[in-house]
Enzyme design. Structure first.
Site, PDB file in Angstrom:
ATOM      1  N   ASP A  42      14.199   2.935  -2.959  1.00 41.15           N
ATOM      2  CA  ASP A  42      13.033   2.411  -2.241  1.00 41.15           C
ATOM      3  C   ASP A  42      13.364   1.089  -1.562  1.00 41.15           C
ATOM      4  O   ASP A  42      13.146   0.897  -0.362  1.00 41.15           O
ATOM      5  CB  ASP A  42      11.883   2.162  -3.220  1.00 41.15           C
ATOM      6  N   GLU A  69       6.184  -1.342   1.684  1.00 38.50           N
ATOM      7  CA  GLU A  69       5.478  -1.254   0.414  1.00 38.50           C
ATOM      8  C   GLU A  69       6.104  -2.136  -0.644  1.00 38.50           C
ATOM      9  O   GLU A  69       5.405  -2.690  -1.496  1.00 38.50           O
ATOM     10  CB  GLU A  69       5.494   0.210  -0.063  1.00 38.50           C
ATOM     11  N   ASP A 116       7.115   3.272   4.548  1.00 36.85           N
ATOM     12  CA  ASP A 116       7.081   3.740   3.168  1.00 36.85           C
ATOM     13  C   ASP A 116       8.460   4.324   2.887  1.00 36.85           C
ATOM     14  O   ASP A 116       8.776   5.425   3.326  1.00 36.85           O
ATOM     15  CB  ASP A 116       5.993   4.794   2.954  1.00 36.85           C
ATOM     16  N   ILE A 131      10.169   5.575   0.306  1.00 42.83           N
ATOM     17  CA  ILE A 131      10.147   6.894  -0.319  1.00 42.83           C
ATOM     18  C   ILE A 131       8.716   7.142  -0.782  1.00 42.83           C
ATOM     19  O   ILE A 131       8.281   6.611  -1.814  1.00 42.83           O
ATOM     20  CB  ILE A 131      11.111   7.026  -1.509  1.00 42.83           C
ATOM     21  N   ASP A 132       7.966   7.897  -0.008  1.00 41.83           N
ATOM     22  CA  ASP A 132       6.626   8.285  -0.423  1.00 41.83           C
ATOM     23  C   ASP A 132       6.731   9.359  -1.504  1.00 41.83           C
ATOM     24  O   ASP A 132       7.637  10.190  -1.478  1.00 41.83           O
ATOM     25  CB  ASP A 132       5.838   8.824   0.775  1.00 41.83           C
ATOM     26  N   THR A 184       7.104   8.599  -4.851  1.00 42.26           N
ATOM     27  CA  THR A 184       8.230   8.119  -5.652  1.00 42.26           C
ATOM     28  C   THR A 184       8.302   8.810  -7.007  1.00 42.26           C
ATOM     29  O   THR A 184       9.394   9.096  -7.509  1.00 42.26           O
ATOM     30  CB  THR A 184       8.126   6.593  -5.848  1.00 42.26           C
ATOM     31  N   ASP A 241       1.383   4.540   3.727  1.00 43.80           N
ATOM     32  CA  ASP A 241       1.310   5.991   3.555  1.00 43.80           C
ATOM     33  C   ASP A 241       0.851   6.697   4.824  1.00 43.80           C
ATOM     34  O   ASP A 241       1.286   7.816   5.116  1.00 43.80           O
ATOM     35  CB  ASP A 241       0.305   6.358   2.450  1.00 43.80           C
TER      36      ASP A 241
END
Length: 398
Positions: A54, A105, A180, A182-183, A185, A325
């Site tokens: 991330d 994020e 984002d 890694i959406d 996660t 997101d």
């Protein structure tokens, strides 16, 4: 803007490769997980994690697009541009107009696996400096640090004729970016590959982990450009290595450009929800959908299901998604003729008899009276849609 669009796709491809690399080293991967606490924690989950993937992905995107060039090599907090060893010591950023306007994020602080405490993860001036910094997180994992650093400093070459010809005509100086890295996660961490899809929609699993990069107008907050990258789209049957794919869209003025064609609506509306969605919402929407609702993990993935025509709408009644997101999927939805509205605001407008399209989400207005990540929550829920008649059907049912 055409150059920026290609650059955003390019950094999403680099991000996807980093995400795949981090999953290929399973013993190492267990060391890359740190629990979020305090204002960065998503209140929806008992445990909410950030990973080195991330943080590193986010910092790579920020660095490659708009970081200011530094004049030293080793002082934490001084950003650098990527370079090869054979090139001059410093290179200008691709889009200096974006400096200070690329938001993500994640905090870039991570647990120091060697000395304890924390280390600020960033992209250094050289591959060797990046390796050294990563080793402060990874400890003795020299090979893994070198793999990650190689991916960070590698140039991405895109061979996409349609993308190369996209020129929507807006200046980067008018835009800001939400990332984002890694959406979904939690699904990325679990890594499940055995979840069978239902009508093409995966209820959970690694396929719902996405890289989302969206650009919005700084003044209006309107989403302009979006890139969704699927790092774990399918496995190569020969090598068994993961292969990805990406989608992009631009909606600016009268310009609508997209890597996809608008899908046809289903004869009976197909709505995708979170499994945590309340019973009242499920009960209201069930009859509209012929008694068959669909469920999936990851806000970005559920919006992607609408973009791909697997679902006609994604409904969320709680304020548990955030600007990072929604910005990228929203731009692609707009490019295809759809949109993303605040659920509660749209319902109020109907109850008050206001006509016209309900207002869509914007990405430049933090919520007042809250701190941390909640400042950027989509507090009134949302409805993602492609076909306006199904937005009206969903709002009517609710």
């Amino acid at each position: 803007m055409g150059g920026l669009l290609q650059a955003l796709v390019g950094v999403s491809e680099k991000a996807a490769e980093l995400a795949r690399l981090c999953r290929q080293e399973e013993p190492l991967f267990q060391l890359l997980v740190a629990e979020k606490t305090g204002p960065d924690r998503n209140r929806r989950f008992l445990q909410d994690f950030k990973t080195l993937a991330d943080v590193l992905i986010q910092e790579v995107i920020k660095h490659d697009l708009g970081k200011e060039v530094g004049t030293d090599r080793g002082i934490p907090g001084v950003p650098h541009a990527p370079q090869r060893l054979a090139e001059p010591p410093l290179c200008p950023p691709q889009f200096p107009e974006l400096q200070g306007h690329i938001h993500g994020e994640e905090s870039n602080e991570f647990r120091d696996g060697v000395a304890g405490g924390t280390v600020a993860v960033r992209v250094c001036a050289t591959r060797e400096d990046t390796v050294a910094l990563l080793l402060s997180v990874l400890g003795p994992k020299q090979a893994a640090a070198e793999l990650l650093a190689d991916a960070v400093h590698r140039d991405v070459v895109l061979e996409d004729v349609v993308l190369a010809g996209a020129e929507p005509g807006v200046s980067p100086q008018d835009l800001a970016v939400w990332i984002d890295p890694i959406d979904s996660t939690n699904e990325y961490i679990r890594g499940r590959e055995d979840v069978p899809p239902v009508d093409g929609i995966a209820p959970a699993g690694l396929c719902s982990a996405l890289v989302l990069v969206g650009a919005f107008d700084r003044l209006s907050g309107c989403p302009i450009l979006g890139v969704i990258n699927e790092p774990f789209f399918q496995r190569d049957p020969q090598t068994h290595r993961w292969q990805g794919r990406y989608h992009w869209g631009v909606a600016h003025g009268n310009t609508r450009l997209c890597s996809l064609s608008p899908p046809d609506p289903h004869p009976v509306p197909r709505v995708v929800l979170s499994r945590a969605e309340g019973a009242a919402v499920q009960g209201a929407l069930g009859p509209l959908c012929g008694g068959r609702l669909h469920f999936a993990a990851g806000a970005g993935y559920k919006m992607l299901c609408v973009i791909l025509g697997l679902a006609d709408a994604y409904v969320l009644s709680e304020g548990t998604t955030f600007a990072w997101d929604a910005c990228a999927p929203h731009a692609i939805l707009r490019a295809l003729g759809g949109g993303l509205v605040a659920l509660q605001g749209a319902l109020r407008a109907r109850q008050e008899g206001r006509t016209g399209d309900p207002p869509e989400l914007v990405y430049n207005r933090p919520a007042e009276g809250v701190g941390g990540a909640e400042r950027w929550a989509n507090q009134e829920g949302l409805v993602a849609y492609l076909h306006p008649q199904y937005l009206e059907a969903v709002l009517g049912a609710l």
